[in-house]
Write an enzyme that holds these catalytic residues in place. Structure first.
Site, PDB file in Angstrom:
ATOM      1  N   ASP A 126       0.839  -1.196   0.000  1.00  0.00           N
ATOM      2  CA  ASP A 126       0.000   0.000   0.000  1.00  0.00           C
ATOM      3  C   ASP A 126       0.880   1.255   0.000  1.00  0.00           C
ATOM      4  O   ASP A 126       0.627   2.203  -0.748  1.00  0.00           O
ATOM      5  CB  ASP A 126      -0.891  -0.040   1.248  1.00  0.00           C
ATOM      6  CG  ASP A 126      -1.612   1.262   1.505  1.00  0.00           C
ATOM      7  OD1 ASP A 126      -2.618   1.505   0.826  1.00  0.00           O
ATOM      8  OD2 ASP A 126      -1.168   2.050   2.368  1.00  0.00           O
ATOM      9  N   GLU A 149      -2.092  -5.650  -3.301  1.00  0.00           N
ATOM     10  CA  GLU A 149      -1.171  -4.841  -2.493  1.00  0.00           C
ATOM     11  C   GLU A 149      -0.018  -5.686  -1.963  1.00  0.00           C
ATOM     12  O   GLU A 149       1.146  -5.266  -1.979  1.00  0.00           O
ATOM     13  CB  GLU A 149      -1.911  -4.216  -1.309  1.00  0.00           C
ATOM     14  CG  GLU A 149      -2.804  -3.050  -1.704  1.00  0.00           C
ATOM     15  CD  GLU A 149      -3.504  -2.435  -0.510  1.00  0.00           C
ATOM     16  OE1 GLU A 149      -3.811  -1.239  -0.565  1.00  0.00           O
ATOM     17  OE2 GLU A 149      -3.762  -3.151   0.481  1.00  0.00           O
TER      18      GLU A 149
END
Lengths: 244, 244
Positions: free
Chosen positions: A66, A134
């Site tokens: 992220d 992610e």
């Protein structure tokens, strides 16, 4: 050194079997440390732990990925939109890395096929696709550093998915723009769609956009709708001087 | 090539004068593209615009620097705390990049001395220090890429400011731990503080921590309190087997 590396690689390849090959195709480069990718696809339900008793699953990698996504997208937006202020850039980045968008990406790459877990696939939450995406980005960072991470995000996220004008809501759909123009100008048009497996792991759709019996643009994407939109966008720019 | 670069650099150096030299010292490496750093210290009140009419000030660089800080700190925490889960890592990162923390950093580096604006220095908001710090990180990324950005953040943020145990609230103050131990063990202690300008742009304080007439630890920092704390921490680890 490279001989040793090759031997090691071929070993891990024969050991990891299809996983290594599929990953190689997905990433577009040769993964070095397979174990970080294995971790990126390990669900907490498996309850795996390392020697120190630390949980091995993709959740920590999600955090890392992220952050990497955030900085790569920030850098891209900074360069691409020189007249966008801080508020604009922040808003655009949120749109690109939204849960909805990341789920779409993970789904298109069919990442779920790699997941190892103790629960049935249909019992994962809706966000599993984005979460693994992610985690995969985090794994790439650990395996090959920021540069590869940046490249992967560019070719897998920015190039196929990020269109500033669409994100801004200035253009909702190039297809509708194009159809409107054809009707106004009384031109015949046709989206010719065909399945195209090509060399990819994923099913792709290819589209030829015909206007007045000439192919104006071609495009490939993972859905019919996306391929049509992509072809329309290309045609839109090709015809830009004619469309107003 | 390097000859040409040197000529160019010496030119921009003589042009930018003290700014180049101060920047060089602050960064710990030779800046290449001085104009991005100038932008990092340009306040919007100057109302500067480029040829295309885009505003030139540090606000867009703040966005970029914030993203880079986020990913460098994320990567550091991921490596440093292998048993921290996603929630823990997220919380720790927020603490490190908190407005309060970044303002402290920017203030310690006295970045405000470089700011060009049309308003008096005392009329900036309290967050100016942190904001310029972020902009400086953004400028480093543009000038020298992620690797230098990472290094700068490591040496200027992580190494001097990030102590996981303090952040977790497990240790509030190493100085108080140490004093407590000395009193319990009936040991004499003394923090000997002296100003030490050294080669730095900023005033530094150096501390020697004496315990029973022996120097147990030394430290330097930008305030007396920080130098004492740093020396106490070093002593704490040096004496760890004796302290319980």
């Amino acid at each position: 050194m490279s001989v040793i590396r090759n031997i090691l690689n071929s070993r891990s390849s024969s050991k990891g079997g299809n996983f290594f090959d599929s990953l190689h195709k997905l990433l577009g480069f040769r993964p070095k440390n397979i174990s970080v990718y294995e971790r990126a696809f390990t669900h907490r339900s498996l309850n795996v732990k390392d020697k120190e008793g630390n949980a091995i699953n993709y959740e920590r990698l999600e955090f890392l990925g992220d952050a990497m996504l955030g900085s790569v997208i920030a850098s891209h937006l900074y360069m691409e939109v020189p007249d966008g202020d801080e508020g604009y850039l922040t808003k655009m980045r949120s749109k690109i890395v939204s849960r909805k968008h990341l789920n779409e990406l993970g789904k298109d790459m069919n990442l779920i096929r790699f997941v190892k877990s103790n629960i049935p696939n249909d019992q994962f939450g809706v966000n599993i696709h984005g979460n693994i995406f992610e985690a995969l980005v985090g794994a790439i960072y650990l395996d090959r550093g920021y540069k590869y991470c940046n490249k992967f995000i560019y070719y897998r996220v920015i190039e196929p998915y990020v269109d500033i004008e669409t994100l801004e809501g200035r253009v909702i759909s190039y297809k509708s723009l194009l159809i409107e123009w054809c009707q106004k100008k009384k031109k015949e048009f046709n989206y010719q769609v065909y399945e195209d497996t090509g060399n990819d792991e994923l099913k792709h759709f290819a589209v030829k956009l015909w206007i007045d019996k000439k192919v104006i643009a071609k495009a490939r994407a993972t859905s019919k709708k996306k391929a049509e939109e992509k072809a329309s966008k290309r045609a839109y720019y090709a015809l830009q001087n004619k469309i107003d």
